[in-house]
Design a protein around this motif. Structure first.
Motif, PDB file in Angstrom:
ATOM      1  N   SER A  93       1.385  -1.335   0.195  1.00 54.49           N
ATOM      2  CA  SER A  93      -0.055   0.471   0.213  1.00 54.49           C
ATOM      3  C   SER A  93       0.896   1.079   0.127  1.00 54.49           C
ATOM      4  O   SER A  93       1.726   1.571   1.061  1.00 54.49           O
ATOM      5  N   GLY A 100      -5.013   9.926  -2.483  1.00 59.37           N
ATOM      6  CA  GLY A 100      -5.632   9.382  -1.424  1.00 59.37           C
ATOM      7  C   GLY A 100      -6.200   7.406  -1.682  1.00 59.37           C
ATOM      8  O   GLY A 100      -6.589   7.327  -0.485  1.00 59.37           O
ATOM      9  N   SER A 101      -5.606   7.173  -2.891  1.00 67.70           N
ATOM     10  CA  SER A 101      -6.178   6.154  -2.848  1.00 67.70           C
ATOM     11  C   SER A 101      -5.426   5.119  -1.525  1.00 67.70           C
ATOM     12  O   SER A 101      -3.984   5.271  -1.455  1.00 67.70           O
ATOM     13  N   TYR A 102      -5.884   4.178  -0.966  1.00 71.09           N
ATOM     14  CA  TYR A 102      -5.815   3.092  -0.579  1.00 71.09           C
ATOM     15  C   TYR A 102      -5.202   2.153  -0.806  1.00 71.09           C
ATOM     16  O   TYR A 102      -5.232   1.120  -0.060  1.00 71.09           O
ATOM     17  N   GLN A 103      -5.766   1.782  -2.350  1.00 69.50           N
ATOM     18  CA  GLN A 103      -5.310   0.428  -2.754  1.00 69.50           C
ATOM     19  C   GLN A 103      -4.507  -0.633  -2.562  1.00 69.50           C
ATOM     20  O   GLN A 103      -2.905  -0.132  -2.529  1.00 69.50           O
TER      21      GLN A 103
END
Lengths: 116, 111
Positions: A93, A100-103
């Motif tokens: 991650s 801001g993606s928490y992919q």
């Protein structure tokens, strides 16, 4: 972009054997690293994690150390059991992976079979 | 018990017939996400949501829609399913960049 490469297996071991599953990564920022486990017919569960260089994650006898210099996070266990048979996923991650993606970026998974 | 639930767990449908896979979490997580798992490809993110009414595309969004009207629910909608959407789908949720909790999966077959 971000990517995770892990040995694809399948891996077959006898009970009490030593396990290593290799995982290396590329990331644009400073990622957190994870190992997830998927038992047959179930969703993924977090096995262990590490958030900064030289951190060691550990759980249920499994360990992995965040090695920034070699961009690796290899999973190890000293003595596997039949109940460890599952698919193991390495993941990262990266706080810089866009907007801001928490992919989570996953490797392709390694199927482990432990025979008595 | 803290959990992510998905329904249905198994679904066989035909090309073009709209369907919805529901996802619900009881942990008050802001972040929710959908992944698909395919042999040899691992898990790939379809869509994600940072909070109510905030959604964005992941790596493979084509052919899917999502909505986030309530914090606990994040349904995945296939308006016109095609055979290449046959896959195993997982919903996940988390507090920000913390541990992601996964649902049990939905196995979808599109004929």
């Amino acid at each position: 972009g971000n990517s995770v490469t892990q040995m694809e297996g399948p891996v077959t071991l006898s009970e009490e054997a030593f396990l290593t599953i290799n995982c290396t990564y590329t990331a644009t920022g400073y990622p957190s690293l994870f190992w997830y486990v998927q038992y047959p017919g179930e969703g993924l569960q977090l096995l262990l994690k590490a958030t900064k260089a030289d951190d060691k994650g550990s759980n249920k006898g499994f360990e992995a150390t965040y090695r920034k210099e070699t961009t690796s996070f290899h999973l190890e266990k000293g003595s596997v059991q039949v109940s460890d048979s599952a698919v193991y996923f390495c993941a990262l991650s990266d706080r810089y992976s866009g907007a801001g993606s928490y992919q989570l970026t996953f490797g392709k998974g390694t199927k482990l079979s432990v025979i008595p | 018990e803290a959990q992510v639930t998905q329904n249905p767990r198994y679904l066989i449908t035909v090309t073009g017939k709209k369907l919805t896979v529901t996802c619900s979490q009881n942990m008050n997580h802001e972040y929710m996400s959908w992944y698909r798992q395919d042999p040899g490809l691992g898990l790939r993110q379809i869509y994600y949501s940072m909070n109510v009414e905030v959604t964005d595309k992941g790596d493979v969004p084509e052919g899917y829609k999502v909505s986030r009207k309530e914090k606990r629910n994040f349904p995945l909608i296939l308006e016109s399913p095609s055979p290449n959407q046959t896959s195993l789908y997982f919903c996940a949720s988390s507090f920000g960049r913390g541990e992601q909790f996964f649902g049990p999966g939905t196995r979808l077959t599109v004929l």
